[in-house]
Design a protein around this motif. Structure first.
Motif, PDB file in Angstrom:
ATOM      1  N   GLY A 243      35.949  -0.099  -4.297  1.00 42.89           N
ATOM      2  CA  GLY A 243      34.967   0.631  -3.487  1.00 42.89           C
ATOM      3  C   GLY A 243      33.700  -0.197  -3.354  1.00 42.89           C
ATOM      4  O   GLY A 243      33.344  -0.976  -4.253  1.00 42.89           O
ATOM      5  N   MET A 244      33.024  -0.027  -2.242  1.00 47.14           N
ATOM      6  CA  MET A 244      31.799  -0.794  -1.988  1.00 47.14           C
ATOM      7  C   MET A 244      30.676   0.173  -1.654  1.00 47.14           C
ATOM      8  O   MET A 244      30.858   1.110  -0.883  1.00 47.14           O
ATOM      9  CB  MET A 244      32.037  -1.779  -0.842  1.00 47.14           C
ATOM     10  N   PHE A 245      29.504  -0.089  -2.221  1.00 45.12           N
ATOM     11  CA  PHE A 245      28.403   0.871  -2.169  1.00 45.12           C
ATOM     12  C   PHE A 245      27.095   0.120  -1.921  1.00 45.12           C
ATOM     13  O   PHE A 245      26.843  -0.917  -2.526  1.00 45.12           O
ATOM     14  CB  PHE A 245      28.364   1.621  -3.504  1.00 45.12           C
ATOM     15  N   ASP A 246      26.278   0.650  -1.037  1.00 47.97           N
ATOM     16  CA  ASP A 246      24.973   0.049  -0.741  1.00 47.97           C
ATOM     17  C   ASP A 246      23.960   0.533  -1.780  1.00 47.97           C
ATOM     18  O   ASP A 246      23.519   1.682  -1.736  1.00 47.97           O
ATOM     19  CB  ASP A 246      24.527   0.439   0.665  1.00 47.97           C
ATOM     20  N   ALA A 247      23.626  -0.344  -2.715  1.00 47.38           N
ATOM     21  CA  ALA A 247      22.696   0.028  -3.792  1.00 47.38           C
ATOM     22  C   ALA A 247      21.324  -0.619  -3.564  1.00 47.38           C
ATOM     23  O   ALA A 247      20.532  -0.761  -4.492  1.00 47.38           O
ATOM     24  CB  ALA A 247      23.262  -0.382  -5.142  1.00 47.38           C
ATOM     25  N   SER A 248      21.035  -0.980  -2.304  1.00 52.75           N
ATOM     26  CA  SER A 248      19.785  -1.703  -2.021  1.00 52.75           C
ATOM     27  C   SER A 248      18.535  -0.916  -2.379  1.00 52.75           C
ATOM     28  O   SER A 248      17.474  -1.496  -2.592  1.00 52.75           O
ATOM     29  CB  SER A 248      19.719  -2.066  -0.529  1.00 52.75           C
ATOM     30  N   THR A 249      18.655   0.408  -2.399  1.00 49.80           N
ATOM     31  CA  THR A 249      17.458   1.219  -2.648  1.00 49.80           C
ATOM     32  C   THR A 249      17.009   1.167  -4.106  1.00 49.80           C
ATOM     33  O   THR A 249      15.903   1.602  -4.410  1.00 49.80           O
ATOM     34  CB  THR A 249      17.713   2.686  -2.282  1.00 49.80           C
ATOM     35  N   LEU A 250      17.874   0.699  -5.008  1.00 47.32           N
ATOM     36  CA  LEU A 250      17.482   0.601  -6.420  1.00 47.32           C
ATOM     37  C   LEU A 250      16.158  -0.123  -6.522  1.00 47.32           C
ATOM     38  O   LEU A 250      15.959  -1.165  -5.904  1.00 47.32           O
ATOM     39  CB  LEU A 250      18.521  -0.215  -7.194  1.00 47.32           C
TER      40      LEU A 250
ATOM     41  N   ASP B  71      12.604   7.175 -16.699  1.00 50.78           N
ATOM     42  CA  ASP B  71      13.405   6.361 -15.791  1.00 50.78           C
ATOM     43  C   ASP B  71      14.435   5.609 -16.618  1.00 50.78           C
ATOM     44  O   ASP B  71      14.339   5.551 -17.852  1.00 50.78           O
ATOM     45  CB  ASP B  71      12.499   5.367 -15.035  1.00 50.78           C
ATOM     46  N   ASP B  72      15.412   5.052 -15.935  1.00 56.00           N
ATOM     47  CA  ASP B  72      16.362   4.181 -16.612  1.00 56.00           C
ATOM     48  C   ASP B  72      16.898   3.166 -15.611  1.00 56.00           C
ATOM     49  O   ASP B  72      16.637   3.273 -14.412  1.00 56.00           O
ATOM     50  CB  ASP B  72      17.500   4.985 -17.262  1.00 56.00           C
ATOM     51  N   GLY B  73      17.613   2.177 -16.138  1.00 55.47           N
ATOM     52  CA  GLY B  73      18.190   1.176 -15.245  1.00 55.47           C
ATOM     53  C   GLY B  73      18.668  -0.020 -16.036  1.00 55.47           C
ATOM     54  O   GLY B  73      18.315  -0.191 -17.199  1.00 55.47           O
ATOM     55  N   VAL B  74      19.485  -0.828 -15.384  1.00 60.53           N
ATOM     56  CA  VAL B  74      19.997  -2.024 -16.042  1.00 60.53           C
ATOM     57  C   VAL B  74      19.006  -3.161 -15.818  1.00 60.53           C
ATOM     58  O   VAL B  74      18.500  -3.348 -14.718  1.00 60.53           O
ATOM     59  CB  VAL B  74      21.388  -2.384 -15.502  1.00 60.53           C
ATOM     60  N   ILE B  75      18.727  -3.882 -16.898  1.00 58.13           N
ATOM     61  CA  ILE B  75      17.706  -4.929 -16.845  1.00 58.13           C
ATOM     62  C   ILE B  75      18.334  -6.245 -17.280  1.00 58.13           C
ATOM     63  O   ILE B  75      19.006  -6.309 -18.316  1.00 58.13           O
ATOM     64  CB  ILE B  75      16.527  -4.554 -17.761  1.00 58.13           C
ATOM     65  N   GLY B  76      18.144  -7.258 -16.476  1.00 54.59           N
ATOM     66  CA  GLY B  76      18.728  -8.562 -16.789  1.00 54.59           C
ATOM     67  C   GLY B  76      17.654  -9.536 -17.219  1.00 54.59           C
ATOM     68  O   GLY B  76      16.522  -9.496 -16.727  1.00 54.59           O
TER      69      GLY B  76
ATOM     70  N   ILE C 222      14.175  -6.189 -13.646  1.00 59.12           N
ATOM     71  CA  ILE C 222      14.330  -4.767 -13.968  1.00 59.12           C
ATOM     72  C   ILE C 222      14.928  -4.052 -12.766  1.00 59.12           C
ATOM     73  O   ILE C 222      14.560  -4.343 -11.633  1.00 59.12           O
ATOM     74  CB  ILE C 222      12.952  -4.136 -14.278  1.00 59.12           C
ATOM     75  N   THR C 223      15.831  -3.128 -13.008  1.00 60.63           N
ATOM     76  CA  THR C 223      16.166  -2.183 -11.937  1.00 60.63           C
ATOM     77  C   THR C 223      15.699  -0.795 -12.369  1.00 60.63           C
ATOM     78  O   THR C 223      15.730  -0.458 -13.558  1.00 60.63           O
ATOM     79  CB  THR C 223      17.666  -2.135 -11.592  1.00 60.63           C
ATOM     80  N   THR C 224      15.237  -0.040 -11.401  1.00 67.88           N
ATOM     81  CA  THR C 224      14.800   1.334 -11.672  1.00 67.88           C
ATOM     82  C   THR C 224      15.611   2.272 -10.788  1.00 67.88           C
ATOM     83  O   THR C 224      16.344   1.821  -9.913  1.00 67.88           O
ATOM     84  CB  THR C 224      13.310   1.536 -11.326  1.00 67.88           C
ATOM     85  N   THR C 225      15.425   3.559 -11.008  1.00 70.89           N
ATOM     86  CA  THR C 225      16.064   4.528 -10.106  1.00 70.89           C
ATOM     87  C   THR C 225      15.439   4.375  -8.715  1.00 70.89           C
ATOM     88  O   THR C 225      14.329   3.861  -8.574  1.00 70.89           O
ATOM     89  CB  THR C 225      15.830   5.961 -10.596  1.00 70.89           C
ATOM     90  N   THR C 226      16.159   4.849  -7.703  1.00 68.77           N
ATOM     91  CA  THR C 226      15.670   4.749  -6.331  1.00 68.77           C
ATOM     92  C   THR C 226      14.333   5.469  -6.167  1.00 68.77           C
ATOM     93  O   THR C 226      13.375   4.916  -5.645  1.00 68.77           O
ATOM     94  CB  THR C 226      16.711   5.363  -5.370  1.00 68.77           C
ATOM     95  N   GLY C 227      14.277   6.690  -6.650  1.00 67.10           N
ATOM     96  CA  GLY C 227      13.061   7.482  -6.475  1.00 67.10           C
ATOM     97  C   GLY C 227      11.946   7.059  -7.404  1.00 67.10           C
ATOM     98  O   GLY C 227      10.788   7.363  -7.167  1.00 67.10           O
TER      99      GLY C 227
ATOM    100  N   GLU D 247      12.497  -4.733  -2.195  1.00 75.84           N
ATOM    101  CA  GLU D 247      12.876  -5.016  -0.810  1.00 75.84           C
ATOM    102  C   GLU D 247      13.229  -6.472  -0.565  1.00 75.84           C
ATOM    103  O   GLU D 247      13.633  -6.842   0.520  1.00 75.84           O
ATOM    104  CB  GLU D 247      11.722  -4.601   0.108  1.00 75.84           C
ATOM    105  N   GLN D 248      13.027  -7.302  -1.605  1.00 72.66           N
ATOM    106  CA  GLN D 248      13.426  -8.700  -1.466  1.00 72.66           C
ATOM    107  C   GLN D 248      14.949  -8.800  -1.435  1.00 72.66           C
ATOM    108  O   GLN D 248      15.527  -9.627  -0.743  1.00 72.66           O
ATOM    109  CB  GLN D 248      12.862  -9.510  -2.643  1.00 72.66           C
ATOM    110  N   TRP D 249      15.593  -7.922  -2.205  1.00 73.51           N
ATOM    111  CA  TRP D 249      17.039  -8.012  -2.391  1.00 73.51           C
ATOM    112  C   TRP D 249      17.764  -6.867  -1.699  1.00 73.51           C
ATOM    113  O   TRP D 249      17.336  -5.730  -1.740  1.00 73.51           O
ATOM    114  CB  TRP D 249      17.381  -7.969  -3.883  1.00 73.51           C
ATOM    115  N   SER D 250      18.867  -7.223  -1.101  1.00 74.66           N
ATOM    116  CA  SER D 250      19.814  -6.212  -0.672  1.00 74.66           C
ATOM    117  C   SER D 250      20.918  -6.206  -1.717  1.00 74.66           C
ATOM    118  O   SER D 250      21.405  -7.270  -2.097  1.00 74.66           O
ATOM    119  CB  SER D 250      20.364  -6.595   0.703  1.00 74.66           C
ATOM    120  N   THR D 251      21.264  -5.028  -2.200  1.00 79.89           N
ATOM    121  CA  THR D 251      22.177  -4.938  -3.336  1.00 79.89           C
ATOM    122  C   THR D 251      23.472  -4.241  -2.931  1.00 79.89           C
ATOM    123  O   THR D 251      23.441  -3.121  -2.409  1.00 79.89           O
ATOM    124  CB  THR D 251      21.516  -4.155  -4.486  1.00 79.89           C
ATOM    125  N   ILE D 252      24.582  -4.924  -3.176  1.00 79.03           N
ATOM    126  CA  ILE D 252      25.886  -4.347  -2.862  1.00 79.03           C
ATOM    127  C   ILE D 252      26.660  -4.191  -4.169  1.00 79.03           C
ATOM    128  O   ILE D 252      26.822  -5.159  -4.916  1.00 79.03           O
ATOM    129  CB  ILE D 252      26.668  -5.248  -1.878  1.00 79.03           C
TER     130      ILE D 252
END
Lengths: 183, 106, 997
Positions: free
Chosen positions: C659-666, C710-715, C724-729, C758-763
């Motif tokens: 499955g493929m999902f547009d996660a760009s809003t993260l 908040d939460d998210g995966v951080i590299g 850091i990634t955060t929730t969309t909202g 907004e620098q990254w589009s995330t798929i």
């Protein structure tokens, strides 16, 4: 919800007798953050003195460096200079730590020109534009959207917008373009 | 809509560029673990809720991005002053004297 | 032309006839007419029915203060507006107008029965009548009130017009372009300031338009006006007509509503109907003049009764005589001039009735010269005439005694009870007022803004005073702005300053309890109502106002406030300043919703953020949902699928293959600097020091109160750089919070934050075939499970684009998230979609994402948490770096109420029947048989049908839930009670085997 806008292709978005709205080509953009003690080294690395007054802009060799905050600059450059900028900053990182983050794709720029360019800006920007000198820029708000507003001439403005907000702002600028022509 | 003077930009600007940040001069304790439950509760929740001149924080969110402090009269909604985040708390008596001189009057 | 039009008179264009309709009849007016002036010219005075009693009414005024002549206007499909004042609406060819509040017709209206039942409808009628029995409310009272109440009817179609808004900064804003405003503008503009002069009328001039007889510096008023406007234009003054200052806000912010289209037959293409101006002025000059007050006596509301000053305006500005036979009843000199002007134009003045025993001798002389009967020291005690006034009853008053009445026949009764300075906007600023005994009115006192008040607004009567005071105030504003300025003085001849007296209701020889002596015409409030309110215990003027509704109609009491105050004060036995005035509130005149909405309607209603892949989703039939300001693809229905079917298929296909999902809003934040890891340790609950570059970790962010924010995966990209990634909202909020700590608590840390959302589009790619799909696209990186295990991050080239590749899973399947510069987002999505065809790739939206994560028990911050949930409550205690000295929220986790027993904890719920899907938000109880209100122990936070589990699944917050595994709980619903069992939160692949491909 507004119509789709292809943000990758520079072109005229709206034009009337009053004002013209252009989507500008993408350029290399960096957000530079650093403390006071690192500014001299960074100025040297970039080959131009970092402006220190908020809103002031330094220009050299097609490089535009805008002071957005006490420790924040926006660097705009032709795309082929991006690597040079990155390398120059990286070379001094150890002795002058800072943050240089590429945001070339975060933002797009719209140029507004024409006899009623200032009027068009007043449909979204609450600032007194008479107080924005030519050659300077400010981060401000435009119809609820954070934007960097450049004054490139008496009747010439540029708006740097985050990509996802651009369709909303562009749609308003198009509406205003028609409205001003009807006056 | 108020006008707010940003002490970093040194410009007086529309409130739309700013966000409110709660009461000022509440520093996060250096070593939270040393604080009693009551002290930590006070730090988190207890505010002065002033009727009159209120020391408060604002952020020039759609501008230079800096947090700064202000004294605003919660009755008249008038700013007495704004100052940088690391500046000392201004003397309220002096501010009030200044303000009464600036008051428009007929 | 009718007998009421005076040839050659006024500012209307006599050679430019205009036809329009009123209640279906076609009438001719002239260019420059309002609906009211054109109808009066046609002999029509009856223009509406009153609100409560449905009494026949005509215009009382000639301007925006008009309470009676409210009409509906129609200008084509969807362009209907109720409650337009006929005195303001300009006519144009084809304008359709209608009267209101009548059935079946204006001349015969059954609602007028209310008028006969007058004694029933007194003040507080609604409060008293509809109190009992309570059960009658829904069925009888409310429908009755709704049917009877209201002004006009609402438009039934969407408004097709456009509305606009602008910001304007000006040095001096002058409100009102009468003599005071014009003179202010001249003084301020001459001093070199940016000046804006606004007026609600169709042309500037104010009083000068109604008093052409005046000579200013030797020039006739209208010649002077025209020359002055030219001069102001040359000085760069921005003059805006049909522009009402509706509100005056803090620090000289003024809202102006400019009408651009309603006066035009064919408004310009693309032009808005109205524009709201948000003006910031360094100085404001209020030059709004004064409004005439009526006199209060029985029958003071019949069609044909009008304010004398307005009759003068109809004559001098519009060239219309309001009647053939007029009587004047006044307590002020100004009405005498109206009489003289009308007499000169051919109206028979039957009498000038003045309440004052000895009016001005010069006026009496002038009246005598014209052969006009003068009745000084008289009162008016009644009127007759059904649809238009036929006579007025007047009596001499001697030593407080009302003597014998006499009736004077007339078709027009012009009344004047003095003038009230227009201080509505001044009151918006909380400027205080002071009662002036001499003029019997409130005048401005303490000024709170950078504001001047000029002319009649501060009680100065006459054109000369207004002009000279205006100049002084204009100069004062300039001086306040550091300019040198001088006030020019002008001389005015044929000026008409005057004085007068103020009254309560006029004395009468009849029963005052039966008098219909109106104070507030629009809300049908009489003097009797006000006295009744006081008798029934209302003491504060604010209570009297609300009990009687005096001053609460759309005219905001422009005519009624002072008369109401005089009567209430009299009834209370107090002086007016002891009673005080009610508060004027914006808007000054009724303002359309469109003007407030401005551009924010239709597709521009609110900001909608879109990802670079949004256009592909739209082209491919996605259904969208709003998530904070974003719109996100919700699901991708295939032919004929409903949401449920589409989501089930998307879930199934993702778990089965890909499955493929547009996660760009993260949200994404780049953390850079030598102190980056220290900052991460202080900010997030987790330990970061040992996280090696190239690895990622799930991060949990708390507030200092210990609750999940908040939460998210951080590299970790390098020693000094985190992604850091955060929730969309949460993106903006999280960055704000981090900046706050950095700027104000830890300014010593050398670390900086940059939003890269907004620098990254995330798929996101998920499913057993995820690696098989992407492997050929990746350059210079081994992405085998051994080399690039779960929770890895690397910078690489992906399909020729620079990329940041995460191995991460929010579904429990083998997963990757590819970040490429946003401009390439859609191109990459299409490449992957094409290449994915051999794996039967499915695109999925946010709903499937929610189901897949719920099957794994992954929380959504803000859905499964609500700002009162700690990591322990959420079962995420494992994410806490217990050995760290501190992190945001650490101290609070030891507070007694956060460690107490019985906190709501996140659990799984399975319905006992295996088929019922719970409703999100449904309340949970332990004993379904307990009496209502039941003790609620928690609520369902997430609930879906799970294809993988083969049954519905749910997450819930339940008191002490972690200790209740296996217990039965109940979810009472309107139609039944559902039984469910508490479980763990992982419903699928609890060992995580599917991640290890």
């Amino acid at each position: 919800m507004t119509a789709h806008v292809d943000l990758n292709m520079a072109r005229t978005l709206a034009k009337s007798s009053a004002v013209s709205v252009e989507l500008l080509p993408l350029v290399a953009r960096f957000s530079l953050r650093a403390g006071t003690s690192e500014q001299a080294a960074l100025s040297k690395a970039l080959g131009l003195a970092l402006p220190t007054k908020i809103g002031q802009c330094a220009r050299k060799n097609k490089l535009e460096v805008l002071c957005l905050g006490p420790d924040e600059w926006s660097i705009l450059a032709p795309e082929d200079q991006a690597v040079k900028i990155t390398d120059a900053c990286e070379a001094i990182y150890a002795k002058a730590p800072h943050s240089l983050t590429e945001v070339s794709d975060r933002e797009i720029a719209v140029q507004i020109t024409g006899v009623k360019a200032t009027d068009l800006m007043t449909i979204g920007c609450p600032r007194d534009l008479d107080l924005l000198p030519v050659g300077e820029a400010r981060r401000t708000i435009f119809d609820g959207v954070s934007a960097v507003l450049w004054r490139d001439g008496a009747d010439e403005y540029r708006l740097d917008l985050w990509r996802s907000f651009a369709p909303h702002v562009i749609s308003l600028l198009e509406t205003g373009c028609t409205e001003l022509a009807a006056e | 809509m108020l006008l707010v003077h940003c002490p970093y930009c040194d410009e007086t600007l529309p409130e739309l560029e700013f966000t409110y940040g709660g009461e000022a001069h509440i520093a996060r304790p250096e070593n939270p673990a040393d604080k009693t439950d009551d002290e930590w509760r006070d730090f988190l929740f207890i505010r002065t809720n002033v009727k009159g001149p209120h020391f408060e924080r604002w952020r020039h969110a759609h501008g230079c991005g800096r947090f700064f402090n202000a004294v605003r009269d919660t009755v008249s909604d008038r700013f007495l002053t704004t100052y940088k985040a690391d500046a000392p708390r201004p003397d309220l008596a002096v501010l009030l004297a200044d303000a009464s001189m600036k008051e428009p009057s007929k | 032309m009718t007998t009421f039009r005076v040839p050659g008179r006024g500012r209307v264009l006599h050679n430019r006839p205009v036809s329009f309709t009123f209640d279906g009849m076609t009438y001719q007016g002239l260019e420059g007419d309002t609906v009211a002036s054109a109808l009066i010219a046609n002999g029509v005075q009856l223009m509406g029915r009153s609100f409560k009693y449905h009494r026949p009414r005509g215009p009382m005024a000639a301007g925006s203060e008009e309470p009676n002549a409210l009409i509906g206007t129609r200008r084509g499909k969807g362009r209907f507006e109720p409650n337009t004042r006929a005195t303001v609406q300009e006519i144009w060819n084809g304008l359709e107008t209608n009267s209101q509040n009548k059935y079946p017709s204006l001349k015969f209206d059954v609602g007028a029965i209310n008028d006969r039942a007058y004694m029933l409808f007194s003040a507080g009628f609604y409060y008293k009548t509809f109190m009992w029995p309570r059960s009658f409310w829904d069925k009888y009272y409310e429908p009755f009130i709704r049917a009877a109440a209201g002004l006009g009817v609402s438009p039934s179609e969407p408004d097709p017009d456009n509305y606009a808004s602008r910001y304007l900064h000006t040095d001096v804003l002058i409100i009102g372009a009468g003599p005071a405003g014009l003179a202010s503008a001249r003084a301020a503009a001459t001093a070199g300031l940016r000046v804006t002069l606004v007026d609600e009328n169709s042309e500037p001039g104010g009083t000068l338009l109604s008093e052409p007889q005046a000579q200013i510096d030797g020039k006739p008023a209208w010649d002077w006006l025209s020359a002055e406007l030219d001069a102001l234009t040359d000085l760069g003054v921005r003059i805006m007509t049909r522009t009402t200052a509706i509100g005056y806000y803090h620090q000289n912010m003024i809202a102006l509503c400019q009408k651009l289209a309603d006066h035009q037959e064919k408004p310009a293409e693309g032009a808005p109907r109205e524009r709201m101006w948000r003006v910031r002025a360094k100085q404001v000059i209020l030059a709004q003049g004064a409004l005439e007050k009526p006199l209060v006596f029985d029958g003071n509301d019949r069609p044909g009764v009008m304010l004398a000053g307005s009759a003068q305006t109809y004559l001098n500005r519009y060239g219309v005589r309001v009647g053939n036979k007029a009587v004047i009843v006044t307590s002020h000199d100004s009405a005498w001039y109206a009489a003289f002007d009308l007499a000169s134009a051919g109206t028979q003045i039957e009498a000038i009735v003045d309440t004052r025993p000895t009016p001005n001798a010069d006026l009496i002389k002038e009246a005598a010269a014209r052969g006009i009967t003068v009745l000084p020291g008289h009162t008016a005690t009644g009127t007759s005439g059904r649809l238009r006034i036929k006579s007025v009853r007047v009596n001499k008053v001697e030593n407080g005694k009302v003597l014998t009445a006499r009736n004077i026949s007339c078709d027009s009764l012009l009344i004047c009870g003095g003038w009230t300075p227009t201080l509505h906007l001044f009151s918006h600023t909380k400027g205080s007022l002071k009662w002036d005994d001499e003029s019997q009115t409130f005048l401005p006192d303490r000024i709170t803004e950078e504001c001047q008040i000029a002319g009649a607004g501060r009680g100065l009567w006459g054109i000369a005073s207004a002009l000279n005071d205006g100049a002084v105030m204009g100069a004062a504003a300039a001086t306040a702005l550091g300019k040198s300025a001088t006030a020019q003085t002008v001389t005015v001849t044929d000026d008409r300053p005057g004085t007068g007296e103020s009254h309560t209701e006029l004395p009468t020889d009849l029963d005052p309890g039966k008098a219909r002596a109106f104070v507030d015409y629009q809300n049908d409030v009489t003097a009797k109502d006000l006295r009744l309110a006081v008798r029934e215990g209302m003491r504060s003027i604010e209570h009297v106002k609300r009990y009687t509704t005096n001053g609460m109609a759309t005219d905001q009491g422009k005519m009624s406030n002072i008369n109401g105050l005089n009567i209430a004060a009299d009834a209370l036995g107090k002086k007016q300043p002891e009673v005080g005035l009610t508060t004027f509130r914006p808007p000054y005149t009724p303002t359309s919703f469109g003007a407030f909405a401005g551009y924010h309607k239709g597709e521009h209603f609110e900001v909608t953020r879109k990802t670079p892949i949004d256009s592909w989703a739209e082209e491919n039939g996605a259904v969208f949902e709003p998530v904070s300001l974003w719109r996100r693809a919700w699901y991708f229905p295939k032919d004929g699928e409903d949401m449920d079917a589409a989501v089930r298929r998307e879930c199934r296909e993702t778990r089965k293959s890909l499955g493929m999902f547009d996660a760009s809003t993260l949200g994404k934040i780049e953390v850079v600097g030598p102190d980056a890891v220290e900052f991460m340790n202080r900010m997030y609950t987790n330990p970061w020091t040992k996280l090696a570059p190239g690895r990622t970790r799930y991060g949990l962010l708390l507030g200092d109160d210990g609750f999940i924010r908040d939460d998210g995966v951080i590299g970790r990209l390098s020693d000094d750089r985190f992604h850091i990634t955060t929730t969309t909202g949460g993106a903006a909020r999280v960055l704000n919070m981090m900046e706050d700590y950095l700027q104000t608590e830890w300014p010593d840390l050398k670390v900086w934050l940059t939003s890269t959302t907004e620098q990254w589009s995330t798929i996101a790619l998920n499913g057993p075939n995820a690696r098989n799909l992407i492997e050929p696209f990746v350059e210079g990186l081994d992405i085998s499970d051994a080399a690039f295990p779960h929770m890895s991050i690397a910078e690489c080239t992906f399909a020729g684009f620079p990329a940041r590749l995460f191995r991460v899973s929010f579904t429990g399947e083998l997963g990757f998230e590819i970040n490429v510069p946003a401009r390439h987002g859609r191109a990459l999505w299409e490449k992957l979609f094409d290449a994915g065809q051999k794996y039967d790739i499915c695109t999925y939206g946010t709903e499937t994402m929610h189901v897949l994560r719920a099957e794994k028990g992954f929380i959504i911050v803000g859905q499964d948490t609500d700002g009162t949930v700690t990591p322990y409550d959420a079962g995420a205690g494992w994410a806490i770096g217990k050995n760290k000295p501190d992190f945001v929220g650490m101290r609070a986790l030891n507070r007694p109420d956060l460690t107490a027993e019985g906190r709501k904890q996140l659990v799984g719920l399975l319905t006992e029947d295996g088929t019922s899907k719970l409703e999100e938000g449904a309340q949970i109880v332990l004993d379904p048989n307990q009496p209502i209100p039941m003790k609620m122990v928690g609520h369902v936070t997430s609930s879906y049908h799970s294809d993988a589990a083969g049954r519905p699944i749910a997450l819930a917050l339940v008191e002490g839930g972690h200790g209740k595994t296996g217990d039965t709980v109940y979810i009472p619903m309107p139609d039944r009670t559902i039984k469910a069992t508490i479980t763990g939160t992982t419903f699928y692949d609890p060992e995580g085997a599917r991640l290890k491909l």
